[in-house]
Design an enzyme around this catalytic site. Structure first.
Site, PDB file in Angstrom:
ATOM      1  CD  GLU A  34       9.940  10.789  19.679  1.00 13.64           C
ATOM      2  OE1 GLU A  34       9.017  10.070  20.100  1.00 13.64           O
ATOM      3  OE2 GLU A  34      10.814  10.393  18.888  1.00 13.64           O
TER       4      GLU A  34
ATOM      5  CB  CYS B 238       9.774   4.373  22.387  1.00 13.95           C
ATOM      6  SG  CYS B 238      11.395   5.193  22.440  1.00 13.95           S
TER       7      CYS B 238
ATOM      8  CB  CYS C  73      11.572   9.090  22.876  1.00 16.87           C
ATOM      9  SG  CYS C  73      12.487   8.573  21.403  1.00 16.87           S
TER      10      CYS C  73
ATOM     11  CG  ASP D  65       9.812  -9.734 -18.141  1.00 16.17           C
ATOM     12  OD1 ASP D  65       9.497 -10.037 -19.306  1.00 16.17           O
ATOM     13  OD2 ASP D  65       9.009  -9.298 -17.297  1.00 16.17           O
TER      14      ASP D  65
ATOM     15  CG  LEU E 251      13.635  -8.006 -10.132  1.00 17.00           C
ATOM     16  CD1 LEU E 251      13.319  -9.220  -9.261  1.00 17.00           C
ATOM     17  CD2 LEU E 251      12.349  -7.364 -10.626  1.00 17.00           C
TER      18      LEU E 251
ATOM     19  CG  HIS F 285      -0.380  -9.859 -10.207  1.00 16.37           C
ATOM     20  ND1 HIS F 285      -0.221  -9.243 -11.431  1.00 16.37           N
ATOM     21  CD2 HIS F 285       0.542  -9.283  -9.394  1.00 16.37           C
ATOM     22  CE1 HIS F 285       0.741  -8.346 -11.356  1.00 16.37           C
ATOM     23  NE2 HIS F 285       1.219  -8.357 -10.130  1.00 16.37           N
TER      24      HIS F 285
END
Length: 373
Positions: free
Chosen positions: A54, A77, A86, A202, A206, A305
């Protein structure tokens, strides 16, 4: 009026997208100011600790903001944080109307900014393109309400659901377009998480590698390593990267190994374990949330996972399917997970399918109330 509001809010959404991945733990927010059906100001939140959307839009509009309409993707806010409220800037600018995409999700402040503006005589309208505005900030919304980061499970796999050709072997399955897509995900994520088995097989960097993004940055690297098997000579600890590497281990892990990893630049964090000496994943994610990490990209492997899926921790899933079959010798997407009851409907909400070269990306949010465990 409704179509007009949607048109200008869509422009605010485009502004907000410019800040994605750069504002955490703050939300990505965009704003435009309209005066007599003409956009006279625009802006977005660029980085935590800097002016909000804003304020940028008001500064961009200057005197043309007076009497205008502010379109903002998130409720302004009304509290003092790193920057002033804001709502005060909106009042000083003399705006007549504020159109809000979605309310602030923080239960301590939601509605406060809108209510204050209304009390000051400013017209306030809510809920324009709310779904699109929410989609900008899933991590912020979850973190605000739970203290936990948004968890995205990502994997490259064959058509028959294998993430490697043989167990214990690491080799990319998907093509270059999928690889670039993943690096764009990393660029937008606070952290990337893998298990120590993947790290040992591996030896990954990353990092984020994008040739067309000047301000790309590496996410925090998180390694789950209950017994501190990661080598101090691992590539992720020897490379030139501004991001840190955090290694989560059990409370009884070897202190000499911790010292060697710390000397190599890693931060070692001790976390409680369960009865089979697996790390308490909720405690891991709770710790990350306390460090203002709002989004985590879980890249595997199969045990990780399976663990995050089994415990119902996944918020979003991205599966990159390569166009071939591997067979029984390959590693499945998840391990140590068993379906206990027949699913009655899809676990996905808002699913999408996208071609990436020869690969197929299936992406969807996870409906927690329909999660099958």
């Amino acid at each position: 009026m409704e179509n007009e509001d949607s048109r200008y809010m869509a422009l605010a959404v485009l502004e907000a997208e410019k800040g994605l991945g750069r504002t955490s733990p703050n939300p990505a927010v965009g704003a435009v100011i309209v005066q007599q059906n003409q956009v006279v100001g625009w802006g977005y939140h660029q980085k935590v600790g800097t002016p909000h959307a804003e304020v940028h839009a008001i500064a961009n509009a200057g005197q043309r903001a007076r009497g205008g309409v502010l379109y903002v993707t998130l409720e302004p806010c009304h509290h003092h944080g790193r920057t002033p409220p804001c709502t005060e800037a909106i009042l000083r600018a003399g705006l007549s109307t504020v159109v809000i995409g979605m309310p602030d999700p923080n239960p301590k402040v939601t509605g406060g900014g809108a209510q204050y503006l209304h009390q000051q005589g400013i017209e306030v309208r809510f809920g324009v393109l709310e779904e699109q505005c929410r989609a900008l900030n899933y991590p912020f919304i979850k973190h605000s309400g739970t203290g936990l980061p948004w968890i995205t499970m990502k994997a490259g796999l064959s058509l028959d659901g294998r993430i490697s050709r043989r167990r214990g072997q690491g080799e990319p399955l998907t093509g270059p377009q999928s690889k670039e897509y993943v690096h764009r995900l990393r660029n937008l994520s606070d952290a990337i998480l893998i298990g120590v088995d993947t790290a040992l097989i591996d030896d990954p960097s990353l990092t984020t590698r994008l040739v067309d993004v000047q301000d790309s940055r590496d996410p925090l690297r998180v390694i789950l390593d209950s017994r501190l098997r990661l080598s101090p000579d691992a590539r992720m600890l020897r490379q030139d990267s501004t991001a840190q590497t955090w290694v989560f281990c059990g409370e009884t892990a070897c202190h000499q190994k911790e010292a060697r990893l710390s000397d190599a630049g890693a931060r070692v964090v001790r976390i409680p374990t369960n009865r089979v000496q697996h790390l308490d994943l909720v405690a891991v994610f709770r710790f990350l949330g306390e460090q203002n990490c709002t989004s985590v990209l879980v890249e595997g492997g199969a045990r990780i996972h399976g663990a995050v899926w089994r415990q119902g921790l996944v918020d979003e899933m991205l599966l990159f399917y390569a166009p071939f079959i591997i067979g029984d010798l390959g590693t499945p997407l998840v391990e140590n997970f068993h379906l206990k009851r027949r699913p009655v409907t899809s676990i996905f909400s808002h699913p999408t399918v996208q071609l990436l070269g020869n690969d197929i990306l299936v992406r969807g949010l996870i409906q927690h109330e329909l999660r099958i465990v």
